[in-house]
Design a protein around this motif. Structure first.
Motif, PDB file in Angstrom:
ATOM      1  N   LYS A 386       0.317   6.305  -1.427  1.00 45.33           N
ATOM      2  CA  LYS A 386      -0.061   5.015  -2.002  1.00 45.33           C
ATOM      3  C   LYS A 386      -0.852   5.304  -3.270  1.00 45.33           C
ATOM      4  O   LYS A 386      -1.892   5.963  -3.216  1.00 45.33           O
ATOM      5  CB  LYS A 386      -0.902   4.193  -1.029  1.00 45.33           C
ATOM      6  CG  LYS A 386      -1.308   2.831  -1.600  1.00 45.33           C
ATOM      7  CD  LYS A 386      -2.068   2.005  -0.567  1.00 45.33           C
ATOM      8  CE  LYS A 386      -2.437   0.637  -1.130  1.00 45.33           C
ATOM      9  NZ  LYS A 386      -3.153  -0.197  -0.129  1.00 45.33           N
ATOM     10  N   LEU A 387      -0.322   4.853  -4.396  1.00 49.95           N
ATOM     11  CA  LEU A 387      -0.974   5.082  -5.685  1.00 49.95           C
ATOM     12  C   LEU A 387      -1.513   3.757  -6.214  1.00 49.95           C
ATOM     13  O   LEU A 387      -0.763   2.787  -6.352  1.00 49.95           O
ATOM     14  CB  LEU A 387       0.015   5.662  -6.701  1.00 49.95           C
ATOM     15  CG  LEU A 387       0.764   6.945  -6.312  1.00 49.95           C
ATOM     16  CD1 LEU A 387       1.706   7.362  -7.435  1.00 49.95           C
ATOM     17  CD2 LEU A 387      -0.213   8.063  -5.987  1.00 49.95           C
ATOM     18  N   ALA A 388      -2.804   3.720  -6.499  1.00 47.76           N
ATOM     19  CA  ALA A 388      -3.426   2.543  -7.110  1.00 47.76           C
ATOM     20  C   ALA A 388      -3.860   2.934  -8.519  1.00 47.76           C
ATOM     21  O   ALA A 388      -4.796   3.729  -8.693  1.00 47.76           O
ATOM     22  CB  ALA A 388      -4.614   2.077  -6.283  1.00 47.76           C
ATOM     23  N   LEU A 389      -3.183   2.402  -9.521  1.00 52.87           N
ATOM     24  CA  LEU A 389      -3.408   2.808 -10.908  1.00 52.87           C
ATOM     25  C   LEU A 389      -4.290   1.806 -11.647  1.00 52.87           C
ATOM     26  O   LEU A 389      -4.413   0.639 -11.249  1.00 52.87           O
ATOM     27  CB  LEU A 389      -2.060   2.954 -11.617  1.00 52.87           C
ATOM     28  CG  LEU A 389      -1.078   3.922 -10.929  1.00 52.87           C
ATOM     29  CD1 LEU A 389       0.281   3.872 -11.586  1.00 52.87           C
ATOM     30  CD2 LEU A 389      -1.630   5.336 -10.953  1.00 52.87           C
ATOM     31  N   GLU A 390      -4.912   2.272 -12.739  1.00 48.95           N
ATOM     32  CA  GLU A 390      -5.853   1.443 -13.494  1.00 48.95           C
ATOM     33  C   GLU A 390      -5.233   0.144 -13.999  1.00 48.95           C
ATOM     34  O   GLU A 390      -5.924  -0.851 -14.231  1.00 48.95           O
ATOM     35  CB  GLU A 390      -6.396   2.209 -14.711  1.00 48.95           C
ATOM     36  CG  GLU A 390      -7.063   3.527 -14.383  1.00 48.95           C
ATOM     37  CD  GLU A 390      -6.101   4.678 -14.531  1.00 48.95           C
ATOM     38  OE1 GLU A 390      -5.153   4.729 -13.719  1.00 48.95           O
ATOM     39  OE2 GLU A 390      -6.281   5.513 -15.431  1.00 48.95           O
ATOM     40  N   SER A 391      -3.939   0.149 -14.185  1.00 49.19           N
ATOM     41  CA  SER A 391      -3.250  -1.042 -14.685  1.00 49.19           C
ATOM     42  C   SER A 391      -3.213  -2.165 -13.658  1.00 49.19           C
ATOM     43  O   SER A 391      -2.862  -3.300 -13.985  1.00 49.19           O
ATOM     44  CB  SER A 391      -1.814  -0.678 -15.066  1.00 49.19           C
ATOM     45  OG  SER A 391      -1.100  -0.232 -13.911  1.00 49.19           O
ATOM     46  N   GLY A 392      -3.562  -1.830 -12.415  1.00 50.90           N
ATOM     47  CA  GLY A 392      -3.412  -2.785 -11.328  1.00 50.90           C
ATOM     48  C   GLY A 392      -2.116  -2.573 -10.569  1.00 50.90           C
ATOM     49  O   GLY A 392      -1.855  -3.237  -9.561  1.00 50.90           O
ATOM     50  N   LEU A 393      -1.299  -1.639 -11.038  1.00 52.78           N
ATOM     51  CA  LEU A 393      -0.043  -1.325 -10.371  1.00 52.78           C
ATOM     52  C   LEU A 393      -0.322  -0.520  -9.104  1.00 52.78           C
ATOM     53  O   LEU A 393      -1.057   0.466  -9.132  1.00 52.78           O
ATOM     54  CB  LEU A 393       0.855  -0.515 -11.313  1.00 52.78           C
ATOM     55  CG  LEU A 393       2.180   0.007 -10.741  1.00 52.78           C
ATOM     56  CD1 LEU A 393       3.112  -1.144 -10.380  1.00 52.78           C
ATOM     57  CD2 LEU A 393       2.852   0.951 -11.736  1.00 52.78           C
ATOM     58  N   VAL A 394       0.265  -0.959  -8.004  1.00 49.45           N
ATOM     59  CA  VAL A 394       0.152  -0.249  -6.734  1.00 49.45           C
ATOM     60  C   VAL A 394       1.557   0.132  -6.283  1.00 49.45           C
ATOM     61  O   VAL A 394       2.450  -0.725  -6.200  1.00 49.45           O
ATOM     62  CB  VAL A 394      -0.532  -1.113  -5.654  1.00 49.45           C
ATOM     63  CG1 VAL A 394      -0.580  -0.365  -4.322  1.00 49.45           C
ATOM     64  CG2 VAL A 394      -1.931  -1.507  -6.094  1.00 49.45           C
TER      65      VAL A 394
END
Length: 524
Positions: A386-394
């Protein structure tokens, strides 16, 4: 191995398939007469009008006035300048031409123009490619510019419409050089080019790069704006252009990056030309132009350039990985992620090839799609993630290994994204570069070369056959006899008179009469 064979052996495999042998014995005595006539006129006219290195450069690159140059002899001379040459058949794809040039290899069209088009031909021929491009290479700084300009052209992004225009230009030049082409065929070829040009949705990077190359390496002038000299290959190889270009009828403009926005017509003499201050000026303009390209800018700009091109290009990620494929769509982030980057996710169409420093390292292409996500995260080699990126993309799914992910799901700003369940996933903090074509052309060509194989079209093959058949056997025999006298340096006045009389049976062939008159003229 001959010098040319050694040059070919050093080329990457994907470039070697565009190379043809020169087949020197196939040149007719009339072909040799065409060469003599052109080079004699050019040397005389350009001695005080071309760049000062021109005459010295002819000698330094193995180009004489009496006979068509041998590529082996040219390679012997060019090797001392850090260059080489190979034979090609007419027009070759721009990416191939520019890659060869970036490697310091001149692509020499093996054919030679007909005597009907002796002053100018839109088709590539050995006069243009050797006597035009080679001499100024004797100037070290200009030789460096040609390589640098080739690299810029190679890295530029081309559109699908560019390919259609290239094919149309190739077709038109072949038809115009075909002695049996009808007015209807010429009109159709011209209409095809106009239609292909009209189909362009935008001016691509590749088109702008080709314009820069045209107005410098092909049709460039140098020095004082009021009294410039010639260095462009298109002018150096055309007595018609060489006479026309310095007249008041041709507008002279100071060279600037604006030349990349100035279109040209390959089938006509040019109405304006650009004058460089000196060869350093070429680098100044090239660097300014280069800074506008996706190759240098990357980020959102590069992605949009690749998306609208609809062609195979490659992304260079922050860690140096390269992802080759077609950019289909970008999903914007709510806020900027890095300088020049507001894209959270990129959809790419396959096949996909991953590489580093232009080498895939034996990795096979991925036949499916790919996604590139931007942010601070690392995809595990295997297992659920599960990747939670700074852009808000999960992003959530299962890593199968080698970047392949299964059961992929994604959300951005609370919205579910429509993602492929099985795909390749790449993650990068930013996007330094987006460049034209595959990152590893050799591997790409090995897998997909047959899909995009370049071959001589039917029209091109027919034109070459018609050109050979257009030379009447009796006329060919007269040319051979004159050539033999010239080579043996034995003039037979009575026989020359007989040949001159026989030449009257071919009233349209002025070149044979010129050859005879030269031999009959008293020697100084």
């Amino acid at each position: 191995m001959t010098p040319t064979e050694r040059t070919i052996a050093r080329l990457p495999a994907h470039l070697r398939r565009f190379v043809v042998s020169q087949d020197y014995a196939a040149y007719t005595a009339r072909d040799q007469a065409v060469w003599r006539n052109i080079l004699g006129k050019l040397r005389g006219h350009l001695a005080d009008k071309a760049h000062s290195v021109y005459l010295e450069g002819l000698e330094a690159t193995g180009i004489g006035s009496e006979c068509i140059p041998s590529l082996d002899e040219m390679n012997e001379k060019l090797s001392r300048l850090g260059w080489a040459c190979v034979g090609v058949r007419g027009f070759i794809p721009p990416a191939v031409f520019t890659e060869l040039q970036a490697l310091g290899v001149l692509a020499i069209a093996a054919d030679i123009r007909t005597h009907e088009h002796i002053e100018y031909t839109p088709a590539p021929d050995i006069v243009h490619e050797s006597a035009g491009h080679a001499p100024i290479i004797a100037n070290r700084r200009y030789a460096e510019y040609l390589k640098a300009c080739g690299l810029v052209g190679f890295k530029s992004i081309a559109s699908v419409e560019d390919q259609a225009v290239f094919e149309a230009i190739r077709n038109l030049s072949v038809v115009k050089e075909d002695p049996d082409a009808s007015e209807e065929e010429v009109a159709h070829a011209q209409a095809r080019l106009e239609a292909a040009s009209a189909s362009r949705r935008f001016v691509s990077e590749s088109t702008r790069a080709s314009r820069l190359y045209w107005w410098t390496a092909e049709y460039g002038l140098i020095g004082d704006l009021e009294r410039p000299r010639i260095y462009g290959a298109g002018i150096l190889s055309s007595i018609g252009e060489a006479k026309h270009c310095l007249t008041p009828a041709v507008k002279k403009l100071p060279l600037s990056v604006a030349c990349a926005d100035t279109d040209y017509d390959i089938t006509r003499m040019q109405p304006q030309l650009f004058v460089a201050r000196d060869f350093e000026h070429l680098f100044e303009v090239l660097r300014e132009f280069e800074s506008t390209l996706a190759w240098k800018r990357g980020g959102d700009f590069g992605l949009e350039e690749a998306r609208r091109a609809r062609t195979v290009n490659h992304l260079v990620l922050a860690d140096g990985r390269e992802v080759t494929g077609r950019v289909l769509e970008m999903v914007a982030a709510p806020r900027p992620l890095a300088s020049g980057l507001t894209t959270a996710l990129v959809y790419m169409d396959g096949p996909i090839l991953s590489s580093r420093e232009g080498k895939a390292g034996g990795e096979k292409p991925w036949n499916g799609s790919a996604l590139v996500a931007f942010g601070q995260a690392a995809l595990p080699e295997r297992g659920p993630f599960k990747l939670a990126l700074e852009s808000g993309l999960v992003l959530e799914g299962f890593a199968a290994g080698g970047g392949e992910v299964l059961a992929l799901r994604g959300r951005l700003a609370g919205r579910e994204l429509d993602l492929p369940a099985v795909t390749k996933l790449f993650v990068s903090t930013h996007l330094p570069s987006v460049a034209g074509g595959p990152a590893d052309p050799e591997t790409w060509d090995r897998w997909f070369g047959e899909m995009s194989a370049f071959s001589e079209g039917d029209g091109e093959a027919k034109a070459r056959s018609r050109k050979a058949l257009a030379l009447h056997p009796s006329l060919a025999a007269l040319y051979r006899e004159v050539r033999q006298m010239r080579e043996a340096r034995t003039v037979k006045p009575e026989r020359l008179a007989q040949i001159a009389a026989a030449a009257t049976d071919f009233p349209d062939d002025w070149l044979l009469r010129t050859e005879v008159e030269e031999l009959r003229a008293p020697r100084a």
